[in-house]
Design a protein around this motif. Structure first.
Motif, PDB file in Angstrom:
ATOM      1  N   GLU A  21       0.655 -24.585  38.526  1.00  0.00           N
ATOM      2  CA  GLU A  21       1.213 -24.827  39.865  1.00  0.00           C
ATOM      3  C   GLU A  21       2.735 -24.812  39.823  1.00  0.00           C
ATOM      4  N   GLU A  22       3.278 -25.415  38.780  1.00  0.00           N
ATOM      5  CA  GLU A  22       4.744 -25.527  38.671  1.00  0.00           C
ATOM      6  C   GLU A  22       5.410 -24.171  38.418  1.00  0.00           C
ATOM      7  N   HIS A  23       4.769 -23.352  37.596  1.00  0.00           N
ATOM      8  CA  HIS A  23       5.424 -22.106  37.183  1.00  0.00           C
ATOM      9  C   HIS A  23       4.869 -20.862  37.869  1.00  0.00           C
ATOM     10  N   ALA A  24       3.964 -21.038  38.832  1.00  0.00           N
ATOM     11  CA  ALA A  24       3.298 -19.906  39.486  1.00  0.00           C
ATOM     12  C   ALA A  24       4.241 -18.787  39.938  1.00  0.00           C
ATOM     13  N   PRO A  25       5.409 -19.113  40.539  1.00  0.00           N
ATOM     14  CA  PRO A  25       6.271 -18.027  41.012  1.00  0.00           C
ATOM     15  C   PRO A  25       6.756 -17.110  39.882  1.00  0.00           C
ATOM     16  N   ASN A  26       6.754 -17.619  38.646  1.00  0.00           N
ATOM     17  CA  ASN A  26       7.260 -16.840  37.515  1.00  0.00           C
ATOM     18  C   ASN A  26       6.154 -16.145  36.715  1.00  0.00           C
ATOM     19  N   VAL A  27       4.889 -16.498  36.990  1.00  0.00           N
ATOM     20  CA  VAL A  27       3.802 -15.960  36.168  1.00  0.00           C
ATOM     21  C   VAL A  27       3.342 -14.620  36.742  1.00  0.00           C
ATOM     22  N   LEU A  28       3.543 -13.558  35.967  1.00  0.00           N
ATOM     23  CA  LEU A  28       3.229 -12.204  36.421  1.00  0.00           C
ATOM     24  C   LEU A  28       1.773 -11.840  36.166  1.00  0.00           C
ATOM     25  N   ALA A  29       1.115 -12.563  35.261  1.00  0.00           N
ATOM     26  CA  ALA A  29      -0.324 -12.361  35.027  1.00  0.00           C
ATOM     27  C   ALA A  29      -0.889 -13.591  34.333  1.00  0.00           C
ATOM     28  N   TRP A  33     -13.334  -2.720  38.482  1.00  0.00           N
ATOM     29  CA  TRP A  33     -12.386  -3.836  38.413  1.00  0.00           C
ATOM     30  C   TRP A  33     -11.582  -3.779  37.111  1.00  0.00           C
ATOM     31  N   GLN A  34     -11.127  -2.603  36.706  1.00  0.00           N
ATOM     32  CA  GLN A  34     -10.515  -2.510  35.375  1.00  0.00           C
ATOM     33  C   GLN A  34      -9.121  -3.130  35.295  1.00  0.00           C
ATOM     34  N   ASP A  35      -8.530  -3.474  36.433  1.00  0.00           N
ATOM     35  CA  ASP A  35      -7.285  -4.262  36.393  1.00  0.00           C
ATOM     36  C   ASP A  35      -7.588  -5.753  36.277  1.00  0.00           C
ATOM     37  N   THR A  36      -8.881  -6.100  36.385  1.00  0.00           N
ATOM     38  CA  THR A  36      -9.273  -7.513  36.368  1.00  0.00           C
ATOM     39  C   THR A  36     -10.183  -7.854  35.190  1.00  0.00           C
ATOM     40  N   ILE A  37     -11.077  -6.944  34.804  1.00  0.00           N
ATOM     41  CA  ILE A  37     -12.019  -7.209  33.705  1.00  0.00           C
ATOM     42  C   ILE A  37     -11.679  -6.300  32.527  1.00  0.00           C
ATOM     43  N   ALA A  38     -11.341  -6.924  31.394  1.00  0.00           N
ATOM     44  CA  ALA A  38     -10.896  -6.162  30.216  1.00  0.00           C
ATOM     45  C   ALA A  38     -11.741  -6.551  29.008  1.00  0.00           C
ATOM     46  N   PRO A  39     -12.684  -5.691  28.583  1.00  0.00           N
ATOM     47  CA  PRO A  39     -13.473  -5.979  27.384  1.00  0.00           C
ATOM     48  C   PRO A  39     -12.647  -5.747  26.123  1.00  0.00           C
ATOM     49  N   ILE A  40     -12.567  -6.759  25.251  1.00  0.00           N
ATOM     50  CA  ILE A  40     -11.724  -6.651  24.053  1.00  0.00           C
ATOM     51  C   ILE A  40     -12.425  -7.265  22.839  1.00  0.00           C
ATOM     52  N   THR A  41     -11.913  -6.924  21.658  1.00  0.00           N
ATOM     53  CA  THR A  41     -12.288  -7.625  20.422  1.00  0.00           C
ATOM     54  C   THR A  41     -10.980  -7.910  19.694  1.00  0.00           C
ATOM     55  N   ALA A  42     -10.384  -9.074  19.983  1.00  0.00           N
ATOM     56  CA  ALA A  42      -9.030  -9.392  19.506  1.00  0.00           C
ATOM     57  C   ALA A  42      -8.947  -9.378  17.983  1.00  0.00           C
ATOM     58  N   LYS A  43      -9.991  -9.895  17.333  1.00  0.00           N
ATOM     59  CA  LYS A  43      -9.966 -10.011  15.880  1.00  0.00           C
ATOM     60  C   LYS A  43      -9.823  -8.658  15.203  1.00  0.00           C
ATOM     61  N   ARG A  70      -0.325  -4.285  32.084  1.00  0.00           N
ATOM     62  CA  ARG A  70       0.729  -3.315  32.467  1.00  0.00           C
ATOM     63  C   ARG A  70       0.637  -2.971  33.949  1.00  0.00           C
ATOM     64  N   ALA A  71      -0.587  -2.832  34.459  1.00  0.00           N
ATOM     65  CA  ALA A  71      -0.764  -2.516  35.885  1.00  0.00           C
ATOM     66  C   ALA A  71      -0.166  -3.628  36.751  1.00  0.00           C
ATOM     67  N   HIS A  72      -0.355  -4.884  36.344  1.00  0.00           N
ATOM     68  CA  HIS A  72       0.191  -6.003  37.128  1.00  0.00           C
ATOM     69  C   HIS A  72       1.711  -6.094  36.989  1.00  0.00           C
ATOM     70  N   LEU A  73       2.236  -5.764  35.816  1.00  0.00           N
ATOM     71  CA  LEU A  73       3.695  -5.756  35.644  1.00  0.00           C
ATOM     72  C   LEU A  73       4.321  -4.660  36.516  1.00  0.00           C
ATOM     73  N   GLU A  74       3.640  -3.531  36.566  1.00  0.00           N
ATOM     74  CA  GLU A  74       4.100  -2.420  37.409  1.00  0.00           C
ATOM     75  C   GLU A  74       4.124  -2.853  38.874  1.00  0.00           C
ATOM     76  N   ALA A  75       3.035  -3.519  39.295  1.00  0.00           N
ATOM     77  CA  ALA A  75       2.948  -3.975  40.689  1.00  0.00           C
ATOM     78  C   ALA A  75       4.056  -4.963  41.011  1.00  0.00           C
ATOM     79  N   ALA A  76       4.490  -5.733  39.997  1.00  0.00           N
ATOM     80  CA  ALA A  76       5.562  -6.715  40.194  1.00  0.00           C
ATOM     81  C   ALA A  76       6.939  -6.069  40.016  1.00  0.00           C
ATOM     82  N   LYS A  77       6.944  -4.743  39.856  1.00  0.00           N
ATOM     83  CA  LYS A  77       8.188  -3.986  39.630  1.00  0.00           C
ATOM     84  C   LYS A  77       8.923  -4.473  38.381  1.00  0.00           C
TER      85      LYS A  77
END
Length: 205
Positions: free
Chosen positions: A87-95, A168-178, A190-197
Motif C-alpha cells: 500500500e505504501e509503495h504502490a505508486p512506485n511498483v511497476l510489477a 493471459w501471457q502478460d499475467t501467467i508465466a510458467p517457469i522453473t527458476a531452479k 518487460r511488457a509491463h515496464l514497456e506499458a509504464a514507459k
C-alpha cells in the motif's frame, strides 16, 4: 524489518507463500546469491537488490503461510507487513510478481477456499489489482508438472481469469527458476515496464 527499503523510485516485487522458490527466482533475475533454504520462512524481512546506477530496485518480500517453528501471531504480522508495504509503495511498483508452486498451488487454493475465506495468494493478487500494480503470476516448478496446459488453465480459473491461460501471457508465466527457465516471466515483466514507459529498465529482465 520492513524499513530498510533503498531510496529508489521504480520497483518490482516478488510475493508468495513460503517455499515456492522466490529467493531462487530472485537469484536468477539479479545474478546475486540470496539465502535460500529447504525450510519455509528463511526470508523474514524484504531482500532488496538495487543497481547503483539505476533508480530501480527488485524486492523479494517474505513468504507467508505455514512456517515451521513460527507462531501464528508472527505469521499474521508478516502478512500485515506485506500488505502495508504494498500500500505504501504502490505508486512506485511497476510489477508485482506472485510466485506459485505449480505442483501444489491448486491444491492449496482449493483447500483454503470456503465461504468466509479467500486463499492468501488469490487475495494478494486482487490486492495488487486494487492498488493498480500490474500483477504477474509466476507459476514455478513447472518441471514437476505433467499436464502443464491443464494446470495453467486451473491457475487462470482460480485467479478469476477466463481460460485458456495462453491468452493471459502478460499475467501467467510458467517457469522453473531452479533450472534458469524464466523467459516467460521476463517477457511478462518487460511488457509491463514497456506499458509504464520504462524501456530503460527492460535490460534487467
Amino acid at each position: 524489518m520492513f524499513e530498510n527499503r533503498p531510496d529508489r523510485d521504480a520497483e518490482v516485487v516478488l510475493l508468495g507463500r513460503s517455499n515456492v522458490g522466490k529467493s531462487t527466482l530472485m537469484r536468477e533475475i539479479t545474478g546475486h546469491q540470496f539465502n535460500t533454504g529447504g525450510k519455509p520462512g528463511v526470508t523474514r524481512s524484504p531482500n532488496h537488490y538495487d543497481w547503483a546506477s539505476e533508480d530501480f530496485v527488485v524486492t523479494d518480500l517474505p513468504g507467508f503461510g505455514f512456517m515451521s517453528g513460527v507462531p501464528g501471531e508472527q505469521r499474521e504480522q508478516i502478512k500485515t507487513n506485506i500488505v502495508r508495504y504494498l500500500e505504501e509503495h504502490a505508486p512506485n511498483v511497476l510489477a508485482g510478481v506472485v510466485v506459485l508452486d505449480g505442483k501444489a498451488a491448486i491444491d492449496i487454493i482449493d483447500r483454503h477456499t470456503n465461504e468466509e475465506e479467500i486463499p492468501h495468494t488469490v487475495e494478494l493478487y486482487h490486492l495488487l489489482r486494487e492498488l493498480d500494480i500490474p500483477a504477474v503470476l509466476a507459476v514455478n516448478k513447472m518441471d514437476k508438472v505433467d499436464d502443464a496446459d491443464e494446470r495453467l488453465d486451473d491457475v487462470a480459473d482460480r485467479f478469476g481469469l477466463l481460460p485458456p491461460w495462453k491468452q493471459w501471457q502478460d499475467t501467467i508465466a510458467p517457469i522453473t527458476a531452479k533450472q534458469g527457465q524464466i523467459e516467460p516471466l521476463e517477457q511478462a515483466v518487460r511488457a509491463h515496464l514497456e506499458a509504464a514507459k520504462r524501456d530503460d529498465l527492460k535490460k534487467f529482465f
